[in-house]
Design an enzyme around this catalytic site. Structure first.
Site, PDB file in Angstrom:
ATOM      1  N   LYS B  75       0.855  -1.193   0.000  1.00  0.00           N
ATOM      2  CA  LYS B  75       0.000   0.000   0.000  1.00  0.00           C
ATOM      3  C   LYS B  75       0.892   1.246   0.000  1.00  0.00           C
ATOM      4  O   LYS B  75       1.936   1.266   0.673  1.00  0.00           O
ATOM      5  CB  LYS B  75      -0.898  -0.008   1.241  1.00  0.00           C
ATOM      6  CG  LYS B  75      -1.983   1.080   1.234  1.00  0.00           C
ATOM      7  CD  LYS B  75      -2.883   0.966   2.462  1.00  0.00           C
ATOM      8  CE  LYS B  75      -3.984   2.024   2.461  1.00  0.00           C
ATOM      9  NZ  LYS B  75      -4.866   1.920   3.630  1.00  0.00           N
ATOM     10  N   SER B 150      -9.767   1.954   2.660  1.00  0.00           N
ATOM     11  CA  SER B 150      -8.877   2.701   1.810  1.00  0.00           C
ATOM     12  C   SER B 150      -7.844   1.857   1.071  1.00  0.00           C
ATOM     13  O   SER B 150      -7.268   2.323   0.096  1.00  0.00           O
ATOM     14  CB  SER B 150      -8.125   3.742   2.649  1.00  0.00           C
ATOM     15  OG  SER B 150      -7.317   3.106   3.614  1.00  0.00           O
ATOM     16  N   SER B 174     -10.072  -0.354   6.838  1.00  0.00           N
ATOM     17  CA  SER B 174      -9.472  -0.211   5.507  1.00  0.00           C
ATOM     18  C   SER B 174      -8.805  -1.451   4.934  1.00  0.00           C
ATOM     19  O   SER B 174      -8.383  -1.438   3.779  1.00  0.00           O
ATOM     20  CB  SER B 174      -8.454   0.934   5.518  1.00  0.00           C
ATOM     21  OG  SER B 174      -9.123   2.162   5.533  1.00  0.00           O
TER      22      SER B 174
END
Lengths: 471, 486
Positions: B75, B150, B174
């Protein structure tokens, strides 16, 4: 009309004498090239987290113990949020809720009367970076950024410039003696803000804060200058506003920096990256036991041992000399302080040496002082052997012999000199009979002069008294 | 096209060990798949050159453990030295970190190969990955739908089998929510399990790095190498080393499971509740005891989350000021002007909204009114969960209230975004571990997930249940190439 009473309090920021910074492991050093003692944490790079400098916490704890504070055994850190170029994270990590120490005091002596100045709290925080403005540009040096600080907030207990100066001097002395800080105001490792108000009643007046004063003397001057300004305003029927001021040393007056906004909003909240720090009783006691004698304790000892207040203060002001006397409490401290402050200090100044650079160990110093106390050697002899004492390892007796300095301990030769001196200064005999001690000292001086300082002082003294009493 | 990346990590490991395949084969296939699926927009930055160089270098090394040579996606809010880390923000569009996050050091130490940095909501603020400065990633099951967020890019690239593993971060769901939306396994471990050093902070007291994988066993394998005390993160937990795969595959006979009534209330779409109930029935039949329970205040968790997360975020993002790194407004008239314009232009709308709300919540008396209260209730939620764990091994519910919706839906409703995480946020409030495991599909063939919550540091037991469910359901979890476009 009653008189205005001045009330003053101080906030002192002190950089801790740690090897590394408060929340990162980059070096805490003054005077190095700009931006050399920095890392990603200091620069607030994304993803960096603070760590805790345990040694800095220990230093802060020492300060709290020296100032008789109550210790917060479970400490939290908080964030104080504001934007400024010298604050890379956009917040400063400090202790708003649980300062490490609260409710302490410092004892000062004002005109012979002891007075306690209260310490509201001592909290740990990090220093900001240093900005320099030059030709419409601002340059940032992050070396100072994150250096551990303690802020020592006094109660408004000081009633004069003199009290402020005495308090700050005592504060500095203690911080220096506990090795908490080197307290160099000129290098910014100690910075003072002074709050002043005036009032004719019990109720305190509105206070102003004068920031970043360059010396303890200036702090005193600010108290007077601010009080004068405030009284003039009040006398004109005007109001005092809460404001931040700075001191113009040349004009000896304070200048407005900014009016304090109501509710300066720092959006304090708990620092989520640092779990509560627990100081156990055992740890606190361990730190306490490691603490050196405080300056007041040393001063008391010197005075008890007959050292003059002036000399006691001078020794305290020179920590290496005071430290040298630790473990030598049994010797004649009057003689010891005379030697240290006199010829030995001159020697050190002349040669630009520290006491620790010389060969005079505590043991040799003990022998020296004892010999002088027993009058086995004279001050003159001491002066003659000083350099050898400082620069060689030789035994004191050996030095004396090698230099051909021998004391005359032969009674008959001494008596001969004594009788001659008495004959030459017959008026002193009358003085002696009139009870003047001075006469003996004067005659002893003459004897030493005649013998080039070689007369065994205690023997000569004894013989002289005997001779005098027979006249 | 080769199909190595459809095989399990253990199968790949055997072949790597026997030198039947080389790490470069896996790396090349990953990049082929990424290019073929570039419309998914999973990646912000690819690490192609370095990945190939590393894969070749690995040929000289001994294949010592199952993750050796396995490609992984990261990420883009996890700091990678020398590899651009943008947080999907214009603010960090050109930011190249000077240090590796602790998890990245660990991944490199195990000779895993970083393929690239994945798309996400800007600074992890969002639940759909649509706040990304680089455009939203798309759901491999239906490319007109959201991935969730997210960590949307990480979830989508594992779901689409572009890479077998990915790292995400979870502040308020997330990892688990996008894992639920894309039909993969996503684990948010206990707060403190994995060092946050190098994770760009959103809300420090909630943030936790976690793992995405195709199945439970591989998730546990990855978690094994990431955990541990880190001197650089004071909140990281000091735990005895353990093997998280140790309970994978065990049965659940006698396991006691609680279902909070709120998790099966009418906030959850009927077809999700149906699927969930089916699986609950199955678990009962297989010997689990299941009760419906109440956990105090979980219905308030979103509100608490908004207060705490935005408060912390407003402070954490103060460092982006244009002075030291990142976007800097080029012609400021003063320092205030620099701050104002750098932050106005560098941050997107959602980030600015949250900073403003957060600043407001910490201002003056609000800190006491909102934040202190929020911290109190947060403690109470943990207490209530802990009490439940005195009786129950695990707590379950659906992961999301709906399946992944259209990329065009709810664009103007900032509050709706928080409601996507209503079932997963309570876990962050309590610092507990939570994970998603796929349990089926809805009528549009969009994945539905189950949320498994464990007691503090009880991840191994969660893997036991999720692996059991996998074994029982035998779902086909590979999205059709191109997705089933509506």
């Amino acid at each position: 009309m009653s008189e205005y009473q001045i009330t003053a309090g101080t906030e002192v920021h002190c950089e801790l004498k740690s090897n590394t910074k408060m929340f990162s492991d980059s070096y805490n050093r003054f005077g190095t090239l700009a931006n050399t003692n920095i890392n990603a944490i200091d620069l607030a790079y994304p993803g960096t987290l603070p760590t805790i400098n345990r040694y800095a916490v220990e230093l802060a704890l020492k300060a709290c113990l020296a100032f008789h504070c109550t210790i917060h055994k479970e400490m939290y850190f908080d964030r104080k949020n504001y934007f400024y170029p010298d604050l890379p994270k956009g917040y400063q990590i400090t202790q708003a809720r649980t300062p490490i120490g609260v409710n302490g005091y410092v004892e000062i002596e004002v005109g012979g009367v002891k007075k306690k100045i209260g310490i509201h709290d001592i909290h740990i925080e990090e220093d900001t970076c240093k900005s320099t403005h030059f030709k419409n540009q601002t340059y940032l040096d992050f070396n100072r950024c994150g250096v551990p600080l303690i802020e020592i907030v006094s109660e408004p207990d000081m009633k004069s410039d003199q009290e402020v100066i005495l308090y700050l001097e005592k504060l500095r002395e203690i911080l220096f003696y506990t090795n908490v800080s080197d307290c160099k105001i000129e290098e910014g490792s100690m910075r003072c803000d002074v709050n002043v108000s005036v009032s004719k009643t019990e109720k305190l007046g509105t206070r102003t804060e004068t920031k970043n004063l360059g010396s303890i003397h200036s702090c005193g001057a600010v108290v007077l200058a601010e009080a004068k300004r405030q009284i003039e305003l009040l006398e004109q029927g005007k109001e005092i506003h809460e404001e931040t001021r700075r001191y113009d040393e040349k004009k000896n007056e304070t200048v407005l920096m900014r009016v304090k906004e109501t509710g300066n909003d720092y959006r304090y909240f708990p620092e989520p990256n640092i779990p509560p720090l627990v100081l156990t009783d055992a740890y606190i006691e361990e730190v306490r036991s490691k603490m050196e004698l405080l300056p007041d304790e040393r001063r008391r000892l010197y005075l008890e041992k007959g050292v003059s207040p002036v000399h006691a203060d001078k020794i305290i002001q020179n920590k290496p000399l005071s430290d040298f006397l630790i473990g030598l409490e049994d010797i004649d401290l009057v003689i010891a302080s005379n030697l240290l402050l006199g010829d030995i200090s001159s020697y050190l100044n002349k040669t630009e040496k520290q006491l620790s650079d010389t060969k005079i160990t505590q043991e040799r110093f003990r022998v020296l002082v004892n010999k002088l106390a027993m009058k086995e050697i004279t001050n003159k002899v001491f002066k003659d052997i000083l350099i050898d004492l400082m620069e060689t390892d030789a035994d004191i007796d050996a030095i004396i012999q090698a230099k051909g300095i021998e004391t005359i301990s032969d009674e008959s030769s001494l008596l001969e000199v004594i009788r001659q001196v008495i004959a030459d200064h017959f008026e002193s005999v009358d003085d002696f009979k009139a009870g003047k001690d001075r006469a003996v000292k004067f005659l002893m001086g003459q004897i030493m002069k005649e013998t080039n300082g070689k007369a065994n002082p205690s023997l000569a003294n004894e013989l002289l008294l005997k001779e005098l009493s027979q006249r | 096209m080769s199909k190595y990346l459809d095989q399990s990590i253990l199968e790949l490991h055997e072949q790597l060990k026997k030198k039947e395949i080389r790490p470069i084969d896996l790396v090349e296939e990953a990049f082929e798949r990424i290019e073929a699926n570039s419309d998914l927009n999973c990646f912000i930055t690819l690490n192609k050159e370095e990945a190939i160089r590393q894969a070749k270098a690995l040929e000289e090394k001994e294949v010592d453990q199952p993750l050796f040579g396995i490609p992984i996606a990261i990420k883009d809010n996890i700091s990678t030295k020398g590899l651009r880390t943008t947080c999907a923000s214009k603010m960090l569009e050109n930011y190249v970190p000077i240090f590796d996050a602790t998890v990245i050091e660990k991944i490199k130490e195990k000779n895993m190969i970083i393929i690239g940095k994945t798309n996400m909501d800007e600074f992890a603020m969002g639940s759909t990955s649509r706040t990304s400065y680089f455009g939203a990633p798309k759901n491999p099951w239906n490319r007109s739908r959201i991935t969730g967020g997210s960590s949307g890019g990480s979830a989508a690239c594992v779901s689409a089998r572009l890479v077998p593993l990915a790292l995400g971060s979870d502040t308020g769901g997330s990892i688990r929510q996008p894992a639920g939306y894309t039909g993969i396994v996503g684990m948010k471990p206990t707060y403190g399990r994995i060092s946050r050093h190098g994770l760009v902070a959103f809300a420090s007291s909630l943030d936790q790095i976690g793992t995405f994988s195709r199945d439970t066993y591989e998730n546990a394998l990855l978690l094994n190498i990431l955990v541990g005390k880190d001197e650089r993160d004071l909140t990281s937990a000091d735990r005895v080393e353990e093997d998280f795969t140790r309970e994978v595959g065990k049965d659940i006979q006698g396991m006691k499971i609680g279902i909070p009534n709120y998790f099966v209330s009418d906030i959850v779409a009927p077809e999700i509740r149906e699927k969930f109930d089916e699986v609950v029935e199955m678990l009962k039949q297989q010997g689990a005891t299941i009760d419906y329970i109440d956990i105090d205040y979980i219905e308030n968790a979103v509100t608490l989350y908004q207060i705490i997360a935005m408060g912390e975020a407003s402070s954490n993002l103060a460092r982006f000021d244009g002075v030291r790194y990142g976007y800097s407004y080029p012609h400021p008239e003063s320092i205030e002007d620099l701050y104002r314009k750098t932050r106005k232009e560098g941050f997107g709308k959602e980030v600015k909204r949250r900073i403003m709300v957060g600043s407001y919540l910490l201002s003056g008396d609000n800190a006491k009114i909102y934040c202190d209260k929020a911290f109190q209730i947060r403690d109470d939620i943990l207490k209530s969960f802990k009490k439940a764990f005195e009786t129950y091994d695990l707590i379950i519910g659906p992961t999301t209230t709906t399946v992944a919706y259209s990329l065009e839906e709810n664009l103007d409703d900032p509050l709706k975004s928080f409601m996507d995480d209503v079932l997963v946020i309570p876990v962050n409030m309590a610092g507990l571990p939570g994970m998603n495991v796929p349990i089926g599909f809805n009528s549009d063939h969009m994945p539905i997930g189950m949320h498994i919550i464990g007691n503090l540091f009880d991840e191994a037991k969660m893997y036991r249940l999720s692996s059991f469910i996998e074994k029982q359901l035998q779902l086909s979890l590979v999205p059709e190439e191109g997705g089933n476009n509506e």
